[in-house]
Write a protein that holds these residues in place. Sequence first.
Motif, short mmCIF file in Angstrom:
data_model
loop_
_atom_site.label_atom_id
_atom_site.label_comp_id
_atom_site.label_asym_id
_atom_site.label_seq_id
_atom_site.Cartn_x
_atom_site.Cartn_y
_atom_site.Cartn_z
N GLY A 190 16.95 -28.98 -11.88
CA GLY A 190 18.35 -29.22 -11.53
C GLY A 190 18.66 -30.63 -11.08
N ASN A 245 19.43 -34.03 -9.30
CA ASN A 245 19.99 -34.35 -7.99
C ASN A 245 20.72 -33.17 -7.37
N ASP A 287 21.95 -28.12 -22.22
CA ASP A 287 21.71 -27.64 -23.58
C ASP A 287 20.27 -27.18 -23.79
N PHE A 338 14.24 -35.68 -9.03
CA PHE A 338 15.56 -36.21 -9.35
C PHE A 338 15.81 -36.21 -10.85
N ARG A 339 14.72 -36.35 -11.61
CA ARG A 339 14.89 -36.36 -13.07
C ARG A 339 15.44 -35.03 -13.53
N ASN A 340 16.45 -35.07 -14.34
CA ASN A 340 16.97 -33.82 -14.87
C ASN A 340 15.97 -33.18 -15.82
N ALA A 341 15.21 -34.05 -16.52
CA ALA A 341 14.29 -33.53 -17.52
C ALA A 341 13.15 -32.73 -16.89
N LEU A 395 11.37 -38.70 -6.73
CA LEU A 395 11.84 -39.29 -8.00
C LEU A 395 11.64 -38.32 -9.15
N LEU A 396 10.51 -37.63 -9.12
CA LEU A 396 10.22 -36.67 -10.19
C LEU A 396 11.27 -35.56 -10.22
#
Lengths: 429, 364, 525
Positions: free
Chosen positions: B185, B187, B116, B178-181, B175-176
């Motif tokens: 994209g 993972n 979104d 991996f975050r969607n935010a 880790l950074l």
Amino acid sequence: MKRRMFIKQLALAASVAAIGMGSTSLYAQGKTVKIGVLHSLSGTMAISETVLKDTVLMAVEEINAKGGVMGHRIEPVVVDPASNWPLFAERARALLTQDKVSAVFGCWTSVSRKSVLPVFEELNGLLFYPVQYEGEEISRNVFYTGAAPNQQAIPAVEYLMSKDGGSAKRWVLLGTDYVYPRTTNRILRAFLKSKGVADADIMEEYTPFGHSDYQTIIAKIKKFSSEGKKTAVVSTINGDSNVPFYKELGNQGLKATDVPVVAFSVGEEELRGVDTKPLVGHLAAWNYFMSIKSPANTEWTKKWATYAKAKNIAGHKDRPLTNDPMEATYIGIYMWKQAVEKAKSFDVDKVRAAMAGQTFKAPSGITSKMDEKNHHLHKAVFIGEVKADGQFNVVWKTKGPVKAQPWSPFIAGNDKKKDEPALMAEKKK
Amino acid sequence: MLTETFTRLYGPKGWIAFGVAALVVFVVFPVLSLAVPPDSAFHVSSYWVTLLGKIMCYAIVALAMDLIWGYCGILSLGHGLFFALGGYAMGMYLMRQIGREGQYQSDLPDFMVFLDWKELPWTWWNTDQFWWAMLLVVAVPGLLAFVFGFFAFRSRVKGVYFSIITQALTFAAMLLFFRNATGFGGNNGFTDFKRILGFTIATPETRMALFAVTGAVLLATLLGCRYLVTSKFGRVLTAVRDAETRVAFCGYNTVHYKLAVFTLSAVICGIAGALYVPQVGIINPGEMSPANSIEIAIWVAVGGRGTLIGAIAGAGIVNGAKSFFTQAFPEFWLYFLGLLFILVTLFLPQGVVGLVNKLRGKAA
Amino acid sequence: MKTLLLALLLSFAAAAAAIDRAAVEKLATGEADERSAAISALVAEADPRAAEVLSALAEGEMQTVAGKDGARRVLIVRGEEAVDAVTGEKVTPLPEEREDAIANNRLRGQIEGALAALKLLSPERETRLEAVKQLAAGADEALLPLVQKALAKETDAGIRPTLELIAASLAMKSGTKEARVAAIRRLASSSSPNSRTLLAAAVNDPDEDIRFEAQKALREVQASLAWGERAGLLFAGVSLGSILLLAALGLAITYGLMGVINMAHGELIMIGAYTTYAVQVLFRGTPYFDWYLLAAVPASFAMSAMVGMALERSVIRWLYGRPLETLLATWGISLMLIQAMRTLYGAQNVQVENPAFMSGGIEVFAGVVLPWSRISIIAFAALVLLGMWLLLTRTRLGLFVRGVTQNREMAACVGVPTGRVDTWAFGLGSGIAGLAGCALSQIGNVGPDLGQGYIVDSFMVVVFGGVGQLAGTVYAALVLGFANKFLESWSGAVIAKIVVLVFIIIFIQRRPQGMFALKGRALDS
């Protein structure tokens, strides 16, 4: 009792022997057909996927024992993509171009499916994907035998809102930070809003992969739930983190009668590592539970137990468990067989056409149908409460199979999407 | 002058081998893959082209790793990060190239639509331009390596400490991402690319072109590295590896040398990553996992540290073995791989190249 | 409803003859609302049997079989024994075709509340205490008369305040304005999360006085709850710190003192956890199950230590002085160990049950539960630390280890068998990793990948604390544990982890020797 067992075993042994002899004559011409099995046997996903490989092999053995597919003996090609997403694409390409398999059964995570998707579309292969996922995809080269969000998440939330589910008014959407939880939670948020839940009554919380310390999260849930109104937790925590989550939940005394937790990725297999006595009453929504009472299921679980013992499958030989993705895998392989026999050909395009409307009496006792158009199964939804022995009590189920909505109506713009795969020609332009 | 450089790099035999390699990459493979009909026994299928293309990308990374570990004695366990950053830069360009052909027919990449998001985050600025993406491929890993290296080398972080903090760096970055935010994209990373520079990506011709470009970059990197290590600069590097304090006392600023080679190595990794992504069709944070970076070191160790050809051989052997074993012995391949690492470190400290040289020495 | 409860009160005075067959049948087989009504009816039945039937349903012990006239016969089945729910007669033999009568959360909650309310009048203090604890978490308002009745009789100082609170919270929802204001004032002194829920609802009351009182009370409750939350956070930090410490202590020896970069450290932890599992399997079904940890602790130590010593003898010994190559070889070892576990025990997790005394927790503040498992692990970590310190400072082996780490040649010259000391020291470090695995099995999952999750963290702790410094390792583990938990409550788990890693990287770049450095004059280390 003992004698009866003995006779049963004797009969079983005899039938196995008979099949063994039969098979040699059946496949005298040596006609075989190859299928690919693309599940991680090492790396982080091995914990979930290994058993699906065994499920495929069991189904193959069964089909071969009964004469194979159109007189062809199925020869499974097992590879290990090692939870490495580029390796998934590479192995898929190898299966399709080197081994020339007729269909591939595999993948668990969305990312692995996304990784192989271009390969299957380019080479026009056939993939059977057996795991519940976030939807938002229809490919003409994939048949999705797991649940779309409307076949799992939304009924579960509706149940919790009902009087029987505890009339929850406040919601914690808790998940591992990846695409499935994010998308599911987005759909759920829109759904809850449509039911009049205010934004202030929804808390969204994400944890990294492999997160193992849920102290703070549970403290947050406790705090949120004490701020008024009945609270429920919707968990999309990914496989491996569930054990520490549930252990902490049990130890911190958050009971299901106060704050029920409903999970979409927790089944019999995930609870294997957990002492479930403090968790009684927490919920899971699936399209299959091992505890479902139906003759088909009794037979299937028995078959699995025998197979696991015979093949000496670690873990399952002592405590055989079946779960939803295993059932979906099993449905997938049988539907493929039926479609091949209907099409009288292994040709991908013909099989695809024959898949539409295929039905199969699934172990869940429900007759699942492959949708005529959208490549997803019609499945019944069950909601189960955790029992002290790690199994589930089915406390609610849909009247019959539910049609999948891969394009969730709760995501803006999806109303314009066609409920069928885009044609190749359309895609290319 | 020029001939002098030529002879400095390789002897006549070396140059012949180099020419043969070029011939195979630029002529033999394209012909066998494109001109020979698919049912012929000599046909090279798309599987082999992508597999070898991938391994060549890894070989470039191995060269970069060898440059700093084999020649300068710095073991970085964060090279997977630079590789992935280059890949992500290329991935952004490829995502933008999809245009409105994604699932949602939006200008935004699909994953942003279903999170979104209304507009592209600032990191995506101008990434629809190929030149800008290429600049990012080089600049982002280079800059990160420069800044990180500057502070690390200045405060004389070395040896195992350096290895461990580079490992922490790539872990934090993973880790950074991996975050969607974060906006890359999560993972899933980037997939489902459609075209590159206007060419459809899934055609044999584009694939062959990418293969040839990768081959060219590999050969060029090999020559470049060879040039570097045979120059004065390279000799100082080796000296830093063997006795850093002594070099410093001789008046060399070792920080500059280490920083330069670390940055260069990161840039090469970035380029390899950029070539890797369109060929395998996916980039995601998994590439940044510490395990991947350790594996890079293992390729070099298996091939033989301090020899460039060894790095290439190591990348080829390990990845070839991996591809073969995961198919042939899916349940046991980790035993083979683990055993390979142990045996190589125990019995072949000079790697495969060392073994070959020893055998040759005996034969002579 | 009220009459029903009155009847319920009477039940203790006069034992009724039999319980309502129809209600029991409805309870077992009816529709949801019918079953709920049946619970009320059965409570009103006023018979200890009714309580037994209800708890049987809640515990999942109720089953039905086909009866004579098409109706279902309801049984209570425990193990291989069954009794008829209505009459209480024994049923032999156990009928074959039984069906479970399933309780969902709604029924279970209702039953638990009703049973707890009944217990309030029990003559046993323990039973009453348990009942008030249960009701304090939230009670049905229909129970108010019962609670008031109990309150009138209650004299025990340990129970009375809670009971008053329950009465107040129930009065909150109904009753006169004065009663409600009094209830709100009473709630202000409580620190139970349930009070907050009630007051938060009252803040929006149409009556202004009630609104005012409620706001005031809510502030007080929130202030006292905030202390509880802070205490909880502190505990979470200590707990994470103790886990990091356990995971890193072994590495502090093998890497910190001996300089071996052991990438298989995580797998030694994993072996410890699997050993715990294996021991647990041996104890399963015996009466000593709750004490399996006593055997598992030494077993996991011994197992990991043995594997560690075997590795040292066979591989690592040849690589001393070549730290980076050790890294690669041990990486290979770790791959093989993981796959070996997959082959032996399967790729899925194995179940490690907490012994009874370690499940559940202690409620120190209202709403803050400290799990016994975590408390035990903190104590265990302290014990291991103490043991290790004693071993290193008070024994001959400890002396040798310290001697060899400080100056290998000199130690060898004075007759220390350096080779053997290396093996023992490596075994010790590995054994401690095994102990960590034993502890971790109590709170997390036990699977082949268990160790992978701890390897980076362990190295961070050792490097951050300062290599070669045991005290540094302890401080580093605690600092990182706290930092992680405080950041997590403020920014979410993902960011917290990243920030902590970046902090370590920057810290090491400023102070490469870690928090505590060994003093020395050498230019090269």
